[in-house]
Write an enzyme that holds these catalytic residues in place. Sequence first.
Site, short mmCIF file in Angstrom:
data_model
loop_
_atom_site.label_atom_id
_atom_site.label_comp_id
_atom_site.label_asym_id
_atom_site.label_seq_id
_atom_site.Cartn_x
_atom_site.Cartn_y
_atom_site.Cartn_z
N LYS A 13 20.18 41.05 18.05
CA LYS A 13 19.08 40.89 19.00
C LYS A 13 17.80 40.50 18.26
O LYS A 13 17.07 39.62 18.66
CB LYS A 13 18.75 42.21 19.74
CG LYS A 13 19.85 42.82 20.54
CD LYS A 13 19.34 44.02 21.33
CE LYS A 13 18.92 45.21 20.49
NZ LYS A 13 20.04 45.88 19.81
N ARG A 88 16.22 50.78 26.70
CA ARG A 88 17.52 51.25 26.22
C ARG A 88 18.12 52.26 27.18
O ARG A 88 19.23 52.74 26.95
CB ARG A 88 17.35 51.91 24.85
CG ARG A 88 17.70 51.01 23.67
CD ARG A 88 17.45 51.80 22.41
NE ARG A 88 18.17 51.37 21.26
CZ ARG A 88 17.63 50.62 20.29
NH1 ARG A 88 16.41 50.18 20.38
NH2 ARG A 88 18.34 50.34 19.22
N ARG A 127 24.70 46.45 5.71
CA ARG A 127 23.29 46.05 5.75
C ARG A 127 22.47 46.88 4.75
O ARG A 127 22.68 48.08 4.58
CB ARG A 127 22.76 46.32 7.17
CG ARG A 127 21.47 45.62 7.46
CD ARG A 127 21.33 45.36 8.94
NE ARG A 127 20.97 46.56 9.69
CZ ARG A 127 20.63 46.52 10.97
NH1 ARG A 127 20.64 45.39 11.63
NH2 ARG A 127 20.33 47.63 11.61
N ARG A 160 19.89 52.05 5.09
CA ARG A 160 19.05 52.87 5.96
C ARG A 160 19.86 54.04 6.51
O ARG A 160 21.04 53.86 6.83
CB ARG A 160 18.58 52.00 7.13
CG ARG A 160 17.10 51.88 7.27
CD ARG A 160 16.72 50.77 8.22
NE ARG A 160 17.29 50.90 9.55
CZ ARG A 160 17.09 50.02 10.54
NH1 ARG A 160 16.34 48.96 10.32
NH2 ARG A 160 17.63 50.18 11.70
N ARG A 171 25.71 55.73 17.12
CA ARG A 171 24.77 54.85 17.83
C ARG A 171 25.51 53.96 18.83
O ARG A 171 24.99 53.67 19.91
CB ARG A 171 24.00 53.97 16.83
CG ARG A 171 22.99 54.76 16.02
CD ARG A 171 22.35 53.90 14.97
NE ARG A 171 21.36 52.99 15.54
CZ ARG A 171 20.80 51.98 14.88
NH1 ARG A 171 21.14 51.75 13.63
NH2 ARG A 171 19.91 51.22 15.44
P1 AMP Z 1 16.39 49.50 16.38
O1 AMP Z 1 15.65 49.03 15.18
O2 AMP Z 1 16.03 48.75 17.65
O3 AMP Z 1 17.87 49.59 16.19
O4 AMP Z 1 15.87 51.00 16.65
C1 AMP Z 1 16.04 52.02 15.71
C2 AMP Z 1 15.97 53.38 16.38
O5 AMP Z 1 14.70 53.55 17.02
C3 AMP Z 1 16.98 53.62 17.48
O6 AMP Z 1 18.24 54.02 16.99
C4 AMP Z 1 16.29 54.73 18.29
O7 AMP Z 1 16.39 55.98 17.63
C5 AMP Z 1 14.84 54.30 18.21
N1 AMP Z 1 14.50 53.42 19.36
C6 AMP Z 1 14.14 52.09 19.29
N2 AMP Z 1 13.91 51.61 20.52
C7 AMP Z 1 14.13 52.63 21.39
C8 AMP Z 1 14.09 52.76 22.81
N3 AMP Z 1 13.78 51.73 23.61
N4 AMP Z 1 14.39 53.98 23.34
C9 AMP Z 1 14.70 55.03 22.57
N5 AMP Z 1 14.78 54.98 21.23
C10 AMP Z 1 14.51 53.79 20.64
#
Ligand code: AMP
Length: 215
Positions: A13, A88, A127, A160, A171
Amino acid sequence: MKIIMLGAPGAGKGTRAALMAEHYGIPHISTGDIFRANLKAGTELGLEAKKYMDAGTLVPDDLTVKILLDRVAQKDCQKGYILDGFPRTIHQAEVLEAELEKLNDKIDFAIDVDVSDQIIEERMGGRRVCTKCGATYHVVHAPTKVEGACDKCDGEVILRADDAPETVRYRLKVYHEQTKPLIDFYKKRGILRYVDGSGSLSEALTAVIEALKQG
Ligand code: AMP
């Protein structure tokens, strides 16, 4: 143009959102990036979000919705934006929809970046990210020249915490339970489009633009 990128963590994404943001000249907004920037800056929000991010769970809706609404209210978002990683949950989507309705506005498209769980586990497990400049690598597809050191700034390159294999599996479970229902949510509104997330990145932008043309 207001676009939402849907798809599992690691589906691609972010890469596609960045390409589209550049193409349309509008901001790329990633809630994950906002949380990580806050963590780096040592803010209370960052420290609170870290607890959830490291565990692979979602940051609570109230916190997430607030930072997103503050961000899209900024001036650079007037022409539109690409949302990456938000919404989300159905609740997040409903709040965003209601807030936009108040402004007589709406989301134009939600794009589902479709990839199998197996490919995602392989991608995310490999990654690596630079702790200093944030550059990303992959042990197989895009390795650093020197193991563990960033090509760009020589910073330390690590796995990470939220990319660790057991966290990735968790996840994905969270994604299937809480985020995947959004596909139906936007399908019902007639604005859902699909792209194949296992397709080549060099054609990713063209594929998205084509998908937006489909009725
Ligand atoms: P990402 O980089 O988008 O994969 O986000 C990393 C982490 O941030 C996710 O695994 C969640 O813990 C948190 N996070 C990011 N966006 C959201 C969202 N819209 N709602 C809840 N948690 C989020």
